[in-house]
Design a protein around this motif. Structure first.
Motif, PDB file in Angstrom:
ATOM      1  N   PRO A  49      13.640 -16.146  20.260  1.00 50.63           N
ATOM      2  CA  PRO A  49      14.018 -14.598  19.423  1.00 50.63           C
ATOM      3  C   PRO A  49      11.514 -14.012  18.369  1.00 50.63           C
ATOM      4  N   GLN A  50      12.052 -13.071  18.978  1.00 54.24           N
ATOM      5  CA  GLN A  50      11.348 -12.271  19.004  1.00 54.24           C
ATOM      6  C   GLN A  50      10.431 -13.081  17.314  1.00 54.24           C
ATOM      7  N   MET A  51       9.312 -13.431  17.040  1.00 56.05           N
ATOM      8  CA  MET A  51       8.809 -13.527  15.669  1.00 56.05           C
ATOM      9  C   MET A  51       7.764 -13.063  15.467  1.00 56.05           C
ATOM     10  N   ALA A  52       5.669 -12.725  15.316  1.00 51.35           N
ATOM     11  CA  ALA A  52       5.655 -11.251  14.887  1.00 51.35           C
ATOM     12  C   ALA A  52       5.092 -10.990  15.872  1.00 51.35           C
ATOM     13  N   VAL A  53       4.981  -9.710  16.080  1.00 51.65           N
ATOM     14  CA  VAL A  53       4.569  -8.689  17.189  1.00 51.65           C
ATOM     15  C   VAL A  53       3.500  -8.975  17.784  1.00 51.65           C
ATOM     16  N   ASP A  54       2.974 -10.015  18.987  1.00 50.02           N
ATOM     17  CA  ASP A  54       1.739  -9.263  18.897  1.00 50.02           C
ATOM     18  C   ASP A  54       0.912  -9.485  17.841  1.00 50.02           C
ATOM     19  N   ALA A  55       0.542 -10.610  17.355  1.00 49.69           N
ATOM     20  CA  ALA A  55      -0.420 -11.009  16.233  1.00 49.69           C
ATOM     21  C   ALA A  55      -0.621 -12.297  16.292  1.00 49.69           C
ATOM     22  N   ALA A  56      -2.132 -12.535  15.769  1.00 55.71           N
ATOM     23  CA  ALA A  56      -2.543 -13.505  15.309  1.00 55.71           C
ATOM     24  C   ALA A  56      -1.502 -14.417  14.032  1.00 55.71           C
ATOM     25  N   ASP A  57      -0.031 -14.388  14.336  1.00 56.61           N
ATOM     26  CA  ASP A  57       0.625 -15.479  12.904  1.00 56.61           C
ATOM     27  C   ASP A  57       1.596 -16.323  13.588  1.00 56.61           C
ATOM     28  N   SER A  58       1.938 -17.069  12.713  1.00 56.18           N
ATOM     29  CA  SER A  58       2.622 -17.559  13.418  1.00 56.18           C
ATOM     30  C   SER A  58       3.927 -18.155  12.134  1.00 56.18           C
ATOM     31  N   SER A  59       4.483 -16.819  11.791  1.00 55.26           N
ATOM     32  CA  SER A  59       4.863 -16.591  10.524  1.00 55.26           C
ATOM     33  C   SER A  59       6.335 -17.337  11.190  1.00 55.26           C
ATOM     34  N   ALA A  60       7.158 -18.573  10.557  1.00 52.67           N
ATOM     35  CA  ALA A  60       9.088 -19.024  10.642  1.00 52.67           C
ATOM     36  C   ALA A  60       9.667 -17.661  10.343  1.00 52.67           C
ATOM     37  N   GLY A  61       9.644 -16.782   9.481  1.00 52.04           N
ATOM     38  CA  GLY A  61      10.724 -16.243   8.269  1.00 52.04           C
ATOM     39  C   GLY A  61      11.812 -16.263   8.299  1.00 52.04           C
ATOM     40  N   LYS A  62      13.178 -16.129   8.939  1.00 50.36           N
ATOM     41  CA  LYS A  62      14.231 -16.502   8.495  1.00 50.36           C
ATOM     42  C   LYS A  62      14.204 -18.468   9.037  1.00 50.36           C
ATOM     43  N   PHE A  63      13.531 -18.882  10.315  1.00 48.30           N
ATOM     44  CA  PHE A  63      13.760 -20.222  10.424  1.00 48.30           C
ATOM     45  C   PHE A  63      13.182 -21.003   9.172  1.00 48.30           C
ATOM     46  N   LYS A  93       1.094  -1.326   0.409  1.00 44.86           N
ATOM     47  CA  LYS A  93       0.341  -0.438  -0.028  1.00 44.86           C
ATOM     48  C   LYS A  93       1.269   1.200  -0.243  1.00 44.86           C
ATOM     49  N   GLY A  94       1.302   1.405  -1.136  1.00 42.93           N
ATOM     50  CA  GLY A  94       2.322   2.756  -1.339  1.00 42.93           C
ATOM     51  C   GLY A  94       3.092   2.011  -0.619  1.00 42.93           C
ATOM     52  N   GLU A  95       4.434   2.982  -0.236  1.00 40.99           N
ATOM     53  CA  GLU A  95       5.532   1.750   0.238  1.00 40.99           C
ATOM     54  C   GLU A  95       5.709   1.628   0.680  1.00 40.99           C
ATOM     55  N   ARG A  96       4.228   1.019   1.533  1.00 42.59           N
ATOM     56  CA  ARG A  96       4.085  -0.183   3.267  1.00 42.59           C
ATOM     57  C   ARG A  96       4.339  -1.576   1.896  1.00 42.59           C
ATOM     58  N   ARG A  97       4.579  -2.309   2.963  1.00 48.80           N
ATOM     59  CA  ARG A  97       4.270  -3.533   2.229  1.00 48.80           C
ATOM     60  C   ARG A  97       3.608  -4.847   3.758  1.00 48.80           C
ATOM     61  N   GLY A  98       3.468  -5.414   3.333  1.00 43.24           N
ATOM     62  CA  GLY A  98       2.956  -6.629   4.512  1.00 43.24           C
ATOM     63  C   GLY A  98       2.066  -7.954   3.707  1.00 43.24           C
ATOM     64  N   HIS A  99       2.099  -8.680   4.763  1.00 46.12           N
ATOM     65  CA  HIS A  99       1.577  -9.909   4.635  1.00 46.12           C
ATOM     66  C   HIS A  99       0.088 -10.044   5.035  1.00 46.12           C
ATOM     67  N   ARG A 100      -0.562 -10.713   3.596  1.00 48.58           N
ATOM     68  CA  ARG A 100      -1.691 -11.067   4.377  1.00 48.58           C
ATOM     69  C   ARG A 100      -2.237 -12.854   4.127  1.00 48.58           C
ATOM     70  N   SER A 101      -2.455 -12.854   5.503  1.00 51.13           N
ATOM     71  CA  SER A 101      -2.752 -14.552   6.237  1.00 51.13           C
ATOM     72  C   SER A 101      -3.491 -15.439   5.195  1.00 51.13           C
ATOM     73  N   PHE A 102      -3.442 -16.153   5.782  1.00 54.10           N
ATOM     74  CA  PHE A 102      -4.252 -17.580   5.151  1.00 54.10           C
ATOM     75  C   PHE A 102      -6.059 -17.312   5.707  1.00 54.10           C
ATOM     76  N   GLY A 118      -6.554 -13.851   6.005  1.00 53.85           N
ATOM     77  CA  GLY A 118      -6.887 -13.299   5.377  1.00 53.85           C
ATOM     78  C   GLY A 118      -6.598 -11.800   5.734  1.00 53.85           C
ATOM     79  N   ARG A 119      -6.233 -11.424   6.849  1.00 50.04           N
ATOM     80  CA  ARG A 119      -5.670 -11.013   7.906  1.00 50.04           C
ATOM     81  C   ARG A 119      -4.360  -9.988   7.395  1.00 50.04           C
ATOM     82  N   VAL A 120      -4.793  -8.884   6.971  1.00 45.94           N
ATOM     83  CA  VAL A 120      -3.177  -7.649   6.695  1.00 45.94           C
ATOM     84  C   VAL A 120      -2.482  -7.656   8.066  1.00 45.94           C
ATOM     85  N   PHE A 121      -0.977  -8.042   7.931  1.00 36.22           N
ATOM     86  CA  PHE A 121       0.037  -7.442   8.928  1.00 36.22           C
ATOM     87  C   PHE A 121       0.960  -6.586   8.175  1.00 36.22           C
TER      88      PHE A 121
END
Length: 445
Positions: free
Chosen positions: A252-266, A174-183, A185-188
């Protein structure tokens, strides 16, 4: 003429008589003058009389008079002795009581001071003076260390693909912002949820890198932060310290205060290995011994996943690159998926242990995993009453009174992480030393 002679003779005699009288008078006067002078000269050649010196002071005259009067009375003879007038120091004057200040000085306090450039205490070298072979200085005990450290290899930020879809993880903009839409449908957004590279590091005061130990890697669940939840609510650092085990913590800090389990670099092959390698350098620096980095780099690992932490735990075991260093896996109400990855690690690492404790929310998946393991011929226990040994596979179901939110502090027992570490330290083959006395265990449920 003869008549005149007698007259002259008489005058001569009279003169001689008068002269003799004057001579005698002169001698008497001279003697009278010289005798006192001679006595004075004789006095000058002798020691002074103490009594005479005492008489020169009216106060001392009174003391002498008092002494003389007391000497005449045997009962008063010792009333004014030297000790009475000049008493020796009393015990309390040489050794004051606890309520009195007493500055003790050493001989070195009076030696000339020289300016010496000293190194910081943590870098200074120490030696013990001894006739025996010298031993290195033993560093005093330190306080618990709990801090946040930013690491490049931590889970986020992450700009790679999501392996579940092989599409970019940041899949919306959204403009210069980038985010992740989870399964769902919520956007973080990346700048709010996936931009914290910090890791909670905890080193108990009793930790000794020279003894057998483990590194506990804790993957928190959804809707969590390191300070508010991992440290203060779930009490993970405190449980590790209270266990008395020779263990340190990395969370390690995973997704900050969010209903998301993404593993990132792991998610990435070798991602967990890179994380542990970087952590070894940080742990060595934080404990004050840069030479201990190699010991941390080879130290066994226990992975703990709570709730949504199952996803980074499973991928770290599958593609992390150091699954052989993992001595144990503990899942706390966390078997929501990735069963094949957990079953594969259990089957190929029979020297490690696996514990899964669950509520009714994950009961179906846990039972499915148990069935998979039994089909592979792997024995499964369903309680934590027995010892924890290499090859142990344990599933523990907890009752309705145990809530998912409090599961890290109350599962099959209070402080389940503490319980696991205590059981490890009582099994020598799991290579974990207990280096401090543990607090009394809380009663089981």
């Amino acid at each position: 003429m003869f008549g005149a002679v007698p007259t002259l003779t008489a005058d001569f005699r009279a003169d001689r008589t008068t002269s003799g009288a004057r001579s005698r008078a002169l001698r008497v006067g001279l003697i009278s003058a010289l005798v006192p002078l001679s006595l004075s000269l004789i006095q000058c050649s002798q020691a002074p009389d103490p009594a005479a010196l005492a008489m020169s002071s009216q106060a001392n005259v009174q003391v002498v008079a008092k002494t003389n009067s007391q000497t005449s009375n045997p009962r008063m003879a010792s009333g004014d002795t030297f000790e009475d007038r000049f008493p020796g120091p009393q015990f309390k004057e040489r050794f004051p009581s606890a309520s009195e200040s007493f500055l003790q000085r050493q001989l070195s306090d009076f030696s000339p001071k020289r300016a010496v450039q000293q190194r910081p205490p943590e870098q200074a070298s120490y030696k013990v003076a001894s006739l025996e072979p010298q031993v290195p200085y033993k560093r005093p005990a330190r306080d618990d260390l709990t801090t946040l450290v930013s690491m490049k290899s931590s889970a986020f930020p992450y700009f790679g693909n999501n392996p579940a879809s092989d599409a970019p993880f940041l899949n919306i903009s959204k403009g210069e912002r980038r985010g992740h839409r989870s399964f769902s449908g919520r956007v973080f957004w990346q700048d709010e949820t996936y931009n914290d590279s910090r890791v909670l590091v905890h080193v108990p005061e009793h930790f000794d890198v020279r003894k057998p130990g483990v590194i506990v890697v804790f993957f928190h669940g959804n809707g969590a932060t390191l300070e508010r939840d991992v440290r203060d609510r779930q009490l993970v650092p405190k449980q590790i310290t209270d266990s008395g085990a020779n263990a340190v913590l990395l969370a390690p800090q995973m997704a900050v205060d969010a209903a998301d389990s993404s593993a990132g670099k792991f998610w990435q092959p070798g991602g967990f290995n890179r994380f542990m390698a970087e952590s070894a350098d940080h742990l060595a620096r934080l404990t004050g011994d840069p030479n201990s980095a190699r010991a941390f780099a080879n130290m066994p690992i226990v992975i703990v996943g709570y709730s949504g932490g199952f996803l980074p735990a499973a991928w770290s075991l599958e593609v992390g690159g150091i699954s052989d260093r993992v001595r144990g896996v503990v899942l706390l109400d966390a078997v929501y998926g990735e069963l094949d990855k957990f079953a594969s690690w259990i089957e190929s690492h029979r020297s490690g242990f696996f514990v899964s404790s669950y509520t009714r929310y994950t009961a179906r998946r846990d039972r499915e995993l148990m069935s998979m393991l039994r089909q592979k011929g792997i024995s499964v226990a369903e309680d934590m009453d027995g010892p924890l040994r290499p090859g142990s596979v344990v599933f523990v179901e907890t009752g309705d009174g145990i809530t998912h939110r409090d599961y890290v502090t109350r599962a099959w027992t209070r402080d389940p992480l503490k319980d696991v570490l205590v059981k490890m330290s009582t099994t020598p083959s799991l290579a974990l030393a207990r280096v401090a006395s543990t607090n009394p265990s809380a009663p089981s449920r």
